[in-house]
Design a protein around this motif. Sequence first.
Motif, mmCIF file in Angstrom:
data_model
loop_
_atom_site.group_PDB
_atom_site.id
_atom_site.type_symbol
_atom_site.label_atom_id
_atom_site.label_comp_id
_atom_site.label_asym_id
_atom_site.label_seq_id
_atom_site.Cartn_x
_atom_site.Cartn_y
_atom_site.Cartn_z
ATOM 1 N N LYS A 163 0.835 -1.209 0.000
ATOM 2 C CA LYS A 163 0.000 0.000 0.000
ATOM 3 C C LYS A 163 0.868 1.257 0.000
ATOM 4 O O LYS A 163 0.609 2.202 -0.752
ATOM 5 N N CYS A 200 2.516 1.770 -3.377
ATOM 6 C CA CYS A 200 1.554 2.277 -4.367
ATOM 7 C C CYS A 200 1.305 3.766 -4.167
ATOM 8 O O CYS A 200 1.263 4.536 -5.131
ATOM 9 N N VAL A 201 1.135 4.179 -2.915
ATOM 10 C CA VAL A 201 0.879 5.594 -2.626
ATOM 11 C C VAL A 201 2.086 6.446 -3.015
ATOM 12 O O VAL A 201 1.951 7.500 -3.651
ATOM 13 N N ALA A 212 -0.595 2.258 -10.376
ATOM 14 C CA ALA A 212 -0.815 3.379 -9.457
ATOM 15 C C ALA A 212 -0.061 4.617 -9.928
ATOM 16 O O ALA A 212 -0.585 5.744 -9.884
#
Length: 302
Positions: free
Chosen positions: A11, A14-15, A145
Amino acid sequence: MKIFQLEPKIKVLCVIYFMVAQSSMMARATSDGFLLQYFEPESIPQMVMAAAGLSILLALLTTYLCSRFQAYGAMKLAIAGLAFAMIGVVAAVFLIGSSNKAVFVVAYMVCEVVVILPMVLFWGMAMGILNPKESKKWFGMIGAAGTCGCILAGYTVSLASKSGLVNELSLGLVTAVLMIVLVILLSKADVFTIRDTKLDATDNQTASIFRKLAVMISSRQSVMMTWLVVFSAMVLCLIDINFKFLVRKDYAGSELYDFFGQFYTYSSVAQLLLQLMIVRTILTRGGEFAAISILPGLLLLT
């Protein structure tokens, strides 16, 4: 696969890549606008060559930083340095930009570094904390992303072009995104720090740059990969310069930012569709050779 059930490190990656790609694309659109608005056609190749030379020097510097502080440490230092450099650029453009062309030379160079350096360091950092199995599984999603970040970046620059302070606004947005990335990196140090790597004075990472080059050219595979990258970069650079000349004929002023913002938005949408629908099929059925043959094949056709 449910997105909210991903591992925390996936996560975070991806951010971060979403933000890094966003800052890179906004910097790309802004630097293209600078290049065509404030410089004569004969200066454009020189500016591109100067930016390439600066990138070479920074590549050597980041190699040293990665060997000394790991990819995560190099990423932190690079993002912090670029963020503060961008703050200075925004202030200079706002205060003296309209009366001093040198300001836009510096702004263009810094933006070009923002385009390349964080992206390269990010993938080095990601490969350090993901094993080969995780890389194959998640790199596609992380890349998607980043493509979403590029789509948002192009749309954002297009909106900023409607403002009378488009230079300051677009540069300020790049700065803000870099600051957010820096905060995330600092707050997630436990995720990115590799603690089982032990370096000593006799490690190969302390070898001189000439010794590393000798090792690289001793392998036939590495030589072929190097030439592949060199020739690809040369062709893409020539296409990019000619593309900018064509754009310059039809657009001027703030219209340049609007054009590049929309162009990068739509091209990023196409890239996302390719990543989701075609790239996986090409790699699984055709292999790496089929994948790297696409660019020269399309160039020959066009």
